[in-house]
Design an enzyme around this catalytic site. Structure first.
Site, PDB file in Angstrom:
ATOM      1  N   HIS A   1       0.825  -1.206   0.000  1.00  0.00           N
ATOM      2  CA  HIS A   1       0.000   0.000   0.000  1.00  0.00           C
ATOM      3  C   HIS A   1       0.862   1.260   0.000  1.00  0.00           C
ATOM      4  CE1 HIS A   1      -2.479   3.061   2.289  1.00  0.00           C
ATOM      5  NE2 HIS A   1      -3.175   2.876   1.193  1.00  0.00           N
TER       6      HIS A   1
ATOM      7  N   GLU B   1       1.989   1.894  -3.449  1.00  0.00           N
ATOM      8  CA  GLU B   1       0.889   2.465  -4.233  1.00  0.00           C
ATOM      9  C   GLU B   1       0.894   3.988  -4.114  1.00  0.00           C
ATOM     10  OE1 GLU B   1      -3.435   3.757  -3.520  1.00  0.00           O
ATOM     11  OE2 GLU B   1      -3.171   1.709  -2.813  1.00  0.00           O
ATOM     12  N   HIS B   2       1.067   4.496  -2.901  1.00  0.00           N
ATOM     13  CA  HIS B   2       1.149   5.949  -2.698  1.00  0.00           C
ATOM     14  C   HIS B   2       2.364   6.530  -3.419  1.00  0.00           C
ATOM     15  CE1 HIS B   2      -1.751   7.073   0.661  1.00  0.00           C
ATOM     16  NE2 HIS B   2      -2.005   5.797   0.447  1.00  0.00           N
TER      17      HIS B   2
END
Length: 452
Positions: free
Chosen positions: A68, A71-72
């Site tokens: 995650h 992803e950022h």
């Protein structure tokens, strides 16, 4: 009524086969990247997605949440783009973009006018091959992710309870860790952790590109060859199975958190879908969940909320596709004057009724028709068509399996639903997490800066 529902279901399936997948085409580039194209000429728009088969299931202890976090970081610049410029360029093209991380995959998408497809493909290919991970940007973004965890999990009592449920229900599977990661792992994460994740999993041979909309497959494949085909593939690491061992007795936990009301959630280990044409239990479990919680006429709402008034809110859920083990979940909030113990018994009693008596034929046919209709109506959206195809590909199936799954759902009998209700809902496969409400404190002010 039964004949009408069966006819409606058959008509929807026929329509789906004709309109949904008849023209869908796939091809694999020389570098291993799979390309799926779903033409839909109703509007001059296109959804372009690139999904990587890398999610929290692939993480290791000490680095949870890195999928995650990356992803950022994918929005923080490449060799040619500065931080934030990716989304600005998509907006300048008249489109929108975003991304998401799950247990099984990480996905990126843009929705634009069909004339801008080559532009967004070039942008996505650029960050697939040329991402720049700077320590400065990472230091800022990791704080945003930690704040996201606080807001979405630590400040949300029910989310916190569900997180503890999965951490207790699974002992070996990586599904036991939260997608966003444990806070301590986020605090200890470095930019090198994110870089290693990118280098390990973000390669064409671990990606699927889906394009749905007003396009011609041949033209999309030509663009894909020219834009993505030049990216060299790296070998994907071996994935260990990490199978969940059989549970041998009920597990119970209590979670103390600030909340107005108590809450209980139960998870039962059940099988996932593995063979579309041969399995039957996953389809029966899917219809069991629908019978319990498909709509306001579902058994849980009708019997536990409206009739017995034991609960204010109830739910049932099951996801039959995924790379890891499956769980059937029941949850609810007790009504005033009732307890989580009474609610737990009431929820299990509804399963027991189906285990004893099955489903009435009219009820089963209504549920099937509603289920199939809801899946077909989703395909009115170009975005939903792309999402459906990509999810199936990430779970080890094919886009073409969507209609096969619906056809298999249609064959499920009351006896098969009854059989799974009998087989999988005993204590040995059960984990229960109960919220013990604590006094509410003053709300904490969020830190600004979250991207989504």
């Amino acid at each position: 009524m039964k004949r009408i529902l069966l006819f409606a279901t058959a008509l929807l399936l026929t329509t789906a086969a004709a309109a949904g997948h008849a023209q869908t085409v796939e091809r694999t580039l020389a570098n291993g990247m799979k390309v799926v194209v779903r033409p839909d000429h109703r509007a001059p728009t296109v959804a372009h997605m690139v999904w990587y088969r890398a999610g929290s299931i692939d993480e290791v202890n000490g680095r949870t949440g890195v999928a995650h976090v990356l992803e950022h970081m994918m929005f923080k610049g490449t060799r040619t783009l500065g931080p934030g410029e990716f989304s600005k360029k998509v907006a300048a093209l008249g489109g929108r973009d975003n991304a998401f991380t799950s247990r099984d995959y990480t996905g990126y998408f843009q929705q634009v006018h069909k004339s801008k497809l080559a532009d967004v493909m070039a942008l996505e290919a650029d960050r697939m091959a040329n991402l720049v991970l700077s320590a400065e940007e990472f230091a800022k973004e990791i704080k945003v992710v930690m704040e996201e965890r606080r807001l979405r999990t630590e400040d949300q009592a029910q989310s916190l309870v569900y997180e503890q449920l999965t951490a207790t229900a699974y002992v070996a599977s990586p599904y036991r860790t939260p997608i966003i990661g444990w806070m301590n792992d986020l605090e200890a994460m470095t930019v090198d952790d994110a870089r290693q994740w990118y280098e390990r999993w973000y390669t064409p041979s671990n990606a699927v590109m889906v394009v749905a909309g007003d396009v011609k497959p041949a033209e999309v494949f030509e663009l894909a060859e020219r834009i993505y085909g030049k990216i060299a593939a790296r070998p994907v690491p071996e994935r260990k199975p990490q199978r969940e061992p059989q549970q041998l007795g009920v597990r119970r936990i209590a979670v103390k958190a600030p909340a107005d009301n108590p809450y209980v959630v139960m998870g039962f280990h059940v099988p996932r879908l593995e063979k579309v044409a041969e399995d039957i239990e996953p389809y029966a479990l899917e219809l069991l969940a629908a019978a319990l919680d498909a709509d306001e006429n579902g058994r849980l709402t009708r019997n536990v909320v409206r009739s017995a008034r034991i609960a204010n809110q109830v739910g049932a859920g099951y996801t039959m596709t995924g790379r890891g083990p499956a769980m059937f979940v029941l949850d609810g909030t007790p009504a005033e004057g009732n307890t989580t113990v009474a609610l737990e018994a009431a929820l299990r009693a509804e399963i027991a009724k189906i285990a004893a008596d099955g489903l009435r034929d009219e009820e089963l046919q209504r549920i099937k028709a509603q289920y199939v209709a809801s899946q077909i109506y989703k395909r009115d959206s170009i975005f939903a068509q792309a999402m459906e195809s990509a999810r199936l590909e990430m779970s080890g199936f094919s886009y073409a399996d969507a209609d096969r799954i619906l056809a298999r759902i249609r064959t499920v009998t009351s006896e098969q639903v009854q059989a799974v209700a009998k087989k999988y809902f005993g204590d040995d496969a059960l984990t229960v997490a109960t919220l013990l409400p604590q006094p509410l404190g003053a709300p904490r002010k969020p830190i600004p800066g979250a991207r989504h």
